[in-house]
Design a protein around this motif. Structure first.
Motif, short mmCIF file in Angstrom:
data_model
loop_
_atom_site.label_atom_id
_atom_site.label_comp_id
_atom_site.label_asym_id
_atom_site.label_seq_id
_atom_site.Cartn_x
_atom_site.Cartn_y
_atom_site.Cartn_z
N PRO A 169 0.80 -1.23 0.00
CA PRO A 169 0.00 0.00 0.00
C PRO A 169 0.83 1.28 0.00
N GLN A 170 1.91 1.31 0.76
CA GLN A 170 2.71 2.53 0.85
C GLN A 170 3.41 2.84 -0.48
N GLU A 171 3.99 1.83 -1.10
CA GLU A 171 4.67 2.06 -2.37
C GLU A 171 3.66 2.35 -3.48
N TYR A 172 2.52 1.72 -3.42
CA TYR A 172 1.45 2.01 -4.39
C TYR A 172 1.04 3.48 -4.28
N ARG A 173 0.83 3.93 -3.04
CA ARG A 173 0.42 5.31 -2.81
C ARG A 173 1.51 6.29 -3.25
N ARG A 174 2.76 5.95 -2.99
CA ARG A 174 3.87 6.82 -3.37
C ARG A 174 3.90 7.02 -4.89
N LEU A 175 3.77 5.92 -5.62
CA LEU A 175 3.78 6.02 -7.07
C LEU A 175 2.56 6.78 -7.59
N LEU A 176 1.41 6.47 -7.02
CA LEU A 176 0.18 7.09 -7.48
C LEU A 176 0.19 8.60 -7.24
N CYS A 177 0.62 9.00 -6.05
CA CYS A 177 0.59 10.43 -5.70
C CYS A 177 1.69 11.23 -6.38
N SER A 178 2.74 10.57 -6.80
CA SER A 178 3.82 11.27 -7.49
C SER A 178 3.66 11.19 -9.00
N ASP A 179 2.58 10.52 -9.43
CA ASP A 179 2.30 10.33 -10.86
C ASP A 179 3.46 9.61 -11.56
N ALA A 180 4.14 8.74 -10.78
CA ALA A 180 5.25 7.97 -11.33
C ALA A 180 4.77 6.60 -11.80
N SER A 181 5.47 6.04 -12.75
CA SER A 181 5.14 4.71 -13.26
C SER A 181 5.97 3.66 -12.53
N PRO A 182 5.41 2.47 -12.31
CA PRO A 182 6.19 1.41 -11.69
C PRO A 182 7.30 0.94 -12.62
N CYS A 183 8.36 0.45 -12.04
CA CYS A 183 9.46 -0.15 -12.80
C CYS A 183 9.32 -1.67 -12.74
N GLN A 184 10.16 -2.35 -13.51
CA GLN A 184 10.10 -3.81 -13.49
C GLN A 184 10.48 -4.39 -12.13
N VAL A 185 11.31 -3.67 -11.37
CA VAL A 185 11.66 -4.18 -10.04
C VAL A 185 10.45 -4.24 -9.13
N HIS A 186 9.36 -3.51 -9.45
CA HIS A 186 8.14 -3.61 -8.66
C HIS A 186 7.38 -4.90 -8.95
N ASN A 187 7.69 -5.54 -10.05
CA ASN A 187 7.02 -6.80 -10.38
C ASN A 187 7.26 -7.82 -9.28
N ASN A 188 6.23 -8.54 -8.91
CA ASN A 188 6.36 -9.51 -7.81
C ASN A 188 7.38 -10.61 -8.12
N CYS A 189 7.69 -10.79 -9.40
CA CYS A 189 8.66 -11.82 -9.81
C CYS A 189 10.06 -11.27 -10.06
N SER A 190 10.33 -10.01 -9.69
CA SER A 190 11.63 -9.43 -10.04
C SER A 190 12.79 -10.12 -9.33
N GLY A 191 12.56 -10.70 -8.16
CA GLY A 191 13.63 -11.46 -7.50
C GLY A 191 13.99 -12.71 -8.28
N LYS A 192 12.97 -13.41 -8.76
CA LYS A 192 13.22 -14.59 -9.60
C LYS A 192 13.99 -14.20 -10.85
N HIS A 193 13.61 -13.10 -11.46
CA HIS A 193 14.26 -12.66 -12.68
C HIS A 193 15.68 -12.15 -12.42
N ALA A 194 15.91 -11.55 -11.26
CA ALA A 194 17.28 -11.18 -10.90
C ALA A 194 18.14 -12.45 -10.79
N GLY A 195 17.54 -13.52 -10.29
CA GLY A 195 18.25 -14.80 -10.26
C GLY A 195 18.54 -15.33 -11.64
N PHE A 196 17.56 -15.22 -12.55
CA PHE A 196 17.78 -15.65 -13.93
C PHE A 196 18.93 -14.85 -14.56
N LEU A 197 18.94 -13.53 -14.33
CA LEU A 197 20.00 -12.69 -14.88
C LEU A 197 21.36 -13.08 -14.32
#
Length: 328
Positions: free
Chosen positions: A113-141
């Motif tokens: 909720p806090q990160e969602y609100r931060r992005l929403l209120c700052s009109d910022a877009s999420p990055c791929q690191v926000h993806n719930n699978c980004s840890g798995k993908h960091a492992g793949f990399l």
């Protein structure tokens, strides 16, 4: 054999809904208990991330760059996208010379909720690191870098995914029944519920050698860092905290759940047929009580299974129950 009735919702003294599905509890020798059809073929989705992380550890890639338990927990996790998750994945990537654009998981708004609100209120877009699978993908990399393979690590014939498929088929004891594209764009290989439970039993009682050492490390990382496997308010994190390292559980989309129980040498896999998270969380909670890992009086059991269902005014409207015969 058809699906078994697992969880029921009752309102006004009448059964209103039922969650049907398939459950297998396995040890190293085979099925110990089952409900429904153990041979049902499913996509494990994110419940099998510890299997997908095996090549990362077995290859020596994790040790080559000094990955610790927190990294491995993230590699096995489906995190909320909280700052505690995002910052760690960003630092992981940066330490290897990668950037967000090197990920192939795609971006979505975080569940936290806090990160969602931060992005929403700052009109910022999420990055791929926000993806719930980004840890798995960091492992793949990390594995991709270690074996000096190409950038498109989610392609089916990429060396990373070939290694994942080999590990998957070896620990399930089955040739993959097929594959589908997961929400994070990585291949997800199909197996039976029995095969998935067999794989989890392997993590519960690891053998010697690289495979066993990798399984042990991944279990220990998840048990030590349940907050990195999911996050605050999530069933995986809540249940693992309540079990205090005695077992780990991991959810997957479309109502899949697994558990690894070292003290009993057991692996658990379940699939709720309707794909509903509510039924899967209730079922895995019931199974952890059944196996003696949680007390029926633990508050976490009330949260996911036995507590009353209330409406917006706080009135009790119904309850969930285990169906007759589940678990025995």
């Amino acid at each position: 054999m058809t699906a078994a009735r697992l969880i029921e919702l009752w309102r006004g003294g009448l059964r209103e809904s039922s969650h049907l599905g398939h459950v297998v509890i396995s040890d190293a020798d085979g099925v110990v208990e089952a409900w429904g059809n153990p041979g049902t073929v499913i996509f494990p989705r994110s419940s099998c991330k510890m299997i997908q992380a095996l090549p990362l550890v077995e290859s020596g890639a994790a040790d080559a760059v000094g990955l610790g338990p927190e990294h491995l927990a993230l590699a096995c996790g489906s995190h909320n996208g909280a700052r505690s998750h995002v910052d760690r994945v960003e630092a992981w990537l940066s330490g290897l010379g990668f950037e967000d654009e090197d990920l192939r998981c795609g971006a979505h708004m975080p569940r936290d909720p806090q990160e969602y609100r931060r992005l929403l209120c700052s009109d910022a877009s999420p990055c791929q690191v926000h993806n719930n699978c980004s840890g798995k993908h960091a492992g793949f990399l990390t594995l991709k870098r270690h074996i000096n393979a190409g950038p498109e690590y989610v392609e089916l014939d990429h060396p990373v995914q070939r290694a994942v498929r080999r590990a998957f088929e070896e620990v399930t004891g089955e040739t993959a029944a097929g594959w589908g594209l997961d929400g994070c764009s990585a291949p997800n290989f199909a197996c039976t519920v029995e095969g998935l439970a067999r794989a989890m039993a392997g993590f519960a009682r690891p053998r010697s050698g690289k495979r066993g050492a990798a399984q042990r490390r991944l279990f220990e990382a998840m048990a030590a860092h349940p907050d990195l496997v999911a996050g605050e308010g999530r069933a995986c994190t809540d249940l693992m905290r309540a079990m205090r390292g005695r077992a780990v559980v991991k959810t997957g989309a479309e109502a899949v759940f697994v558990a690894i129980v070292p003290e009993r040498g057991l692996g658990v896999a379940l699939k709720v047929s309707d794909g509903g998270t509510r039924g899967a969380e209730a079922a895995i909670t019931a199974l952890m009580v059944h196996l003696g890992l949680l007390s029926a009086e633990d508050p976490v059991v009330a949260k996911y299974l036995t507590g009353p269902i209330r409406n917006w005014r706080g009135f009790e409207t119904g309850e969930m129950r285990c169906a007759s015969g589940f678990p025995n």
